[in-house]
Design a protein around this motif. Structure first.
Motif, PDB file in Angstrom:
ATOM      1  N   ALA A  28      14.974   5.115   6.727  1.00  0.00           N
ATOM      2  CA  ALA A  28      15.807   4.595   7.814  1.00  0.00           C
ATOM      3  C   ALA A  28      15.248   3.279   8.341  1.00  0.00           C
ATOM      4  CB  ALA A  28      15.904   5.625   8.935  1.00  0.00           C
ATOM      5  N   ALA A  29      13.931   3.154   8.389  1.00  0.00           N
ATOM      6  CA  ALA A  29      13.317   1.909   8.850  1.00  0.00           C
ATOM      7  C   ALA A  29      13.611   0.761   7.880  1.00  0.00           C
ATOM      8  CB  ALA A  29      11.814   2.096   9.016  1.00  0.00           C
ATOM      9  N   ILE A  30      13.575   1.028   6.574  1.00  0.00           N
ATOM     10  CA  ILE A  30      13.892   0.002   5.572  1.00  0.00           C
ATOM     11  C   ILE A  30      15.353  -0.438   5.715  1.00  0.00           C
ATOM     12  CG2 ILE A  30      14.210  -0.400   3.092  1.00  0.00           C
ATOM     13  CD1 ILE A  30      11.342  -0.551   3.798  1.00  0.00           C
ATOM     14  N   VAL A  31      16.257   0.515   5.890  1.00  0.00           N
ATOM     15  CA  VAL A  31      17.675   0.176   6.043  1.00  0.00           C
ATOM     16  C   VAL A  31      17.886  -0.641   7.317  1.00  0.00           C
ATOM     17  CG1 VAL A  31      19.961   1.177   6.473  1.00  0.00           C
ATOM     18  CG2 VAL A  31      18.499   2.116   4.682  1.00  0.00           C
ATOM     19  N   TRP A  32      17.230  -0.242   8.390  1.00  0.00           N
ATOM     20  CA  TRP A  32      17.352  -0.983   9.646  1.00  0.00           C
ATOM     21  C   TRP A  32      16.836  -2.411   9.494  1.00  0.00           C
ATOM     22  CZ3 TRP A  32      13.453  -2.994  12.794  1.00  0.00           C
ATOM     23  CH2 TRP A  32      13.894  -3.498  14.011  1.00  0.00           C
ATOM     24  N   LEU A  33      15.669  -2.564   8.859  1.00  0.00           N
ATOM     25  CA  LEU A  33      15.093  -3.889   8.659  1.00  0.00           C
ATOM     26  C   LEU A  33      15.988  -4.745   7.762  1.00  0.00           C
ATOM     27  CD1 LEU A  33      12.685  -5.799   9.125  1.00  0.00           C
ATOM     28  CD2 LEU A  33      11.671  -4.824   7.070  1.00  0.00           C
ATOM     29  N   ALA A  34      16.507  -4.152   6.697  1.00  0.00           N
ATOM     30  CA  ALA A  34      17.383  -4.903   5.797  1.00  0.00           C
ATOM     31  C   ALA A  34      18.641  -5.351   6.522  1.00  0.00           C
ATOM     32  CB  ALA A  34      17.746  -4.043   4.587  1.00  0.00           C
ATOM     33  N   THR A  35      19.201  -4.481   7.338  1.00  0.00           N
ATOM     34  CA  THR A  35      20.404  -4.844   8.097  1.00  0.00           C
ATOM     35  C   THR A  35      20.108  -5.951   9.094  1.00  0.00           C
ATOM     36  OG1 THR A  35      21.208  -2.591   7.851  1.00  0.00           O
ATOM     37  CG2 THR A  35      22.226  -3.923   9.562  1.00  0.00           C
ATOM     38  N   LEU A  36      18.998  -5.827   9.784  1.00  0.00           N
ATOM     39  CA  LEU A  36      18.622  -6.833  10.781  1.00  0.00           C
ATOM     40  C   LEU A  36      18.395  -8.200  10.129  1.00  0.00           C
ATOM     41  CD1 LEU A  36      17.883  -7.261  13.800  1.00  0.00           C
ATOM     42  CD2 LEU A  36      15.523  -6.866  13.122  1.00  0.00           C
ATOM     43  N   LEU A  37      17.631  -8.216   9.040  1.00  0.00           N
ATOM     44  CA  LEU A  37      17.380  -9.485   8.362  1.00  0.00           C
ATOM     45  C   LEU A  37      18.643 -10.061   7.745  1.00  0.00           C
ATOM     46  CD1 LEU A  37      13.945  -8.790   6.657  1.00  0.00           C
ATOM     47  CD2 LEU A  37      14.401 -10.247   8.620  1.00  0.00           C
ATOM     48  N   GLY A  38      19.482  -9.200   7.184  1.00  0.00           N
ATOM     49  CA  GLY A  38      20.738  -9.676   6.623  1.00  0.00           C
ATOM     50  C   GLY A  38      21.665 -10.251   7.675  1.00  0.00           C
ATOM     51  N   ARG A  40      20.650 -11.549  10.694  1.00  0.00           N
ATOM     52  CA  ARG A  40      20.051 -12.709  11.346  1.00  0.00           C
ATOM     53  C   ARG A  40      19.823 -13.890  10.402  1.00  0.00           C
ATOM     54  NH1 ARG A  40      21.503 -11.897  16.221  1.00  0.00           N
ATOM     55  NH2 ARG A  40      20.729  -9.964  17.070  1.00  0.00           N
ATOM     56  N   LEU A  41      19.450 -13.620   9.162  1.00  0.00           N
ATOM     57  CA  LEU A  41      19.115 -14.713   8.241  1.00  0.00           C
ATOM     58  C   LEU A  41      20.229 -14.953   7.226  1.00  0.00           C
ATOM     59  CD1 LEU A  41      15.343 -13.890   7.747  1.00  0.00           C
ATOM     60  CD2 LEU A  41      16.363 -15.562   9.278  1.00  0.00           C
ATOM     61  N   SER A  42      20.346 -14.086   6.261  1.00  0.00           N
ATOM     62  CA  SER A  42      21.431 -14.190   5.277  1.00  0.00           C
ATOM     63  C   SER A  42      21.508 -12.888   4.490  1.00  0.00           C
ATOM     64  CB  SER A  42      21.219 -15.374   4.331  1.00  0.00           C
ATOM     65  OG  SER A  42      20.121 -15.149   3.491  1.00  0.00           O
ATOM     66  N   TRP A  43      22.574 -12.708   3.756  1.00  0.00           N
ATOM     67  CA  TRP A  43      22.774 -11.473   3.027  1.00  0.00           C
ATOM     68  C   TRP A  43      21.730 -11.269   1.927  1.00  0.00           C
ATOM     69  CZ3 TRP A  43      23.631 -11.586  -2.179  1.00  0.00           C
ATOM     70  CH2 TRP A  43      24.028 -12.792  -2.728  1.00  0.00           C
ATOM     71  N   GLN A  44      21.119 -12.371   1.451  1.00  0.00           N
ATOM     72  CA  GLN A  44      20.101 -12.234   0.410  1.00  0.00           C
ATOM     73  C   GLN A  44      18.889 -11.447   0.912  1.00  0.00           C
ATOM     74  OE1 GLN A  44      21.467 -15.256   1.162  1.00  0.00           O
ATOM     75  NE2 GLN A  44      22.304 -16.121  -0.719  1.00  0.00           N
ATOM     76  N   TRP A  45      18.564 -11.602   2.182  1.00  0.00           N
ATOM     77  CA  TRP A  45      17.445 -10.842   2.761  1.00  0.00           C
ATOM     78  C   TRP A  45      17.763  -9.353   2.774  1.00  0.00           C
ATOM     79  CZ3 TRP A  45      12.637 -12.358   3.791  1.00  0.00           C
ATOM     80  CH2 TRP A  45      12.380 -13.723   3.813  1.00  0.00           C
ATOM     81  N   ALA A  46      18.998  -9.001   3.101  1.00  0.00           N
ATOM     82  CA  ALA A  46      19.402  -7.593   3.100  1.00  0.00           C
ATOM     83  C   ALA A  46      19.314  -7.017   1.688  1.00  0.00           C
ATOM     84  CB  ALA A  46      20.815  -7.450   3.642  1.00  0.00           C
ATOM     85  N   LEU A  47      19.770  -7.783   0.725  1.00  0.00           N
ATOM     86  CA  LEU A  47      19.697  -7.341  -0.661  1.00  0.00           C
ATOM     87  C   LEU A  47      18.244  -7.180  -1.109  1.00  0.00           C
ATOM     88  CD1 LEU A  47      21.237  -6.734  -3.291  1.00  0.00           C
ATOM     89  CD2 LEU A  47      21.049  -9.168  -3.831  1.00  0.00           C
ATOM     90  N   CYS A  49      15.500  -6.676   0.740  1.00  0.00           N
ATOM     91  CA  CYS A  49      14.854  -5.533   1.409  1.00  0.00           C
ATOM     92  C   CYS A  49      15.357  -4.210   0.850  1.00  0.00           C
ATOM     93  CB  CYS A  49      15.100  -5.581   2.906  1.00  0.00           C
ATOM     94  SG  CYS A  49      14.046  -6.723   3.780  1.00  0.00           S
ATOM     95  N   GLY A  50      16.652  -4.143   0.572  1.00  0.00           N
ATOM     96  CA  GLY A  50      17.199  -2.918  -0.006  1.00  0.00           C
ATOM     97  C   GLY A  50      16.613  -2.618  -1.374  1.00  0.00           C
ATOM     98  N   LEU A  51      16.520  -3.648  -2.208  1.00  0.00           N
ATOM     99  CA  LEU A  51      15.926  -3.464  -3.537  1.00  0.00           C
ATOM    100  C   LEU A  51      14.439  -3.122  -3.455  1.00  0.00           C
ATOM    101  CD1 LEU A  51      17.657  -6.281  -5.594  1.00  0.00           C
ATOM    102  CD2 LEU A  51      18.011  -3.809  -5.770  1.00  0.00           C
ATOM    103  N   ALA A  52      13.727  -3.794  -2.554  1.00  0.00           N
ATOM    104  CA  ALA A  52      12.301  -3.494  -2.381  1.00  0.00           C
ATOM    105  C   ALA A  52      12.111  -2.060  -1.900  1.00  0.00           C
ATOM    106  CB  ALA A  52      11.677  -4.475  -1.397  1.00  0.00           C
ATOM    107  N   GLY A  53      12.923  -1.624  -0.958  1.00  0.00           N
ATOM    108  CA  GLY A  53      12.829  -0.239  -0.482  1.00  0.00           C
ATOM    109  C   GLY A  53      13.126   0.765  -1.576  1.00  0.00           C
ATOM    110  N   ALA A  54      14.132   0.468  -2.393  1.00  0.00           N
ATOM    111  CA  ALA A  54      14.464   1.361  -3.505  1.00  0.00           C
ATOM    112  C   ALA A  54      13.338   1.422  -4.528  1.00  0.00           C
ATOM    113  CB  ALA A  54      15.754   0.905  -4.168  1.00  0.00           C
ATOM    114  N   LEU A  55      12.729   0.290  -4.821  1.00  0.00           N
ATOM    115  CA  LEU A  55      11.614   0.274  -5.780  1.00  0.00           C
ATOM    116  C   LEU A  55      10.391   1.009  -5.244  1.00  0.00           C
ATOM    117  CD1 LEU A  55      11.867  -3.353  -7.206  1.00  0.00           C
ATOM    118  CD2 LEU A  55      12.433  -1.196  -8.343  1.00  0.00           C
TER     119      LEU A  55
END
Length: 80
Positions: A28-38, A40-47, A49-55
């Protein structure tokens, strides 16, 4: 059985977590961080963080499963 007196003396984080499964908190923390970064910054950050969390989750799962098969004394799920 935990009595009311024992429960009331427990630290607040133990009372908060009583009866809840905390295994999903890192995900849940990874999803929250990915959403927040996506947002505030751009959708690439969300992608990213999501991939990093999955790995990280996949690496943890493989490590736990591999350790269970390597150790004959390991009494994890699925061993008899």
């Amino acid at each position: 059985m935990i009595t009311e007196a024992v429960f009331s003396r427990a630290p607040w984080w133990r009372r908060l977590a009583a009866g809840h499964d905390l295994r999903l908190v890192p995900a849940a923390a990874i999803v929250w961080l990915a959403t927040l970064l996506g947002d505030r910054l751009s959708w690439q950050w969300a992608l990213g963080c999501g991939l990093a969390g999955a790995l990280i989750g996949l690496a943890f799962l493989v490590r736990v499963r591999w350790r269970g098969r390597r150790d004959p004394n390991h009494s994890g799920h699925g061993s008899r």
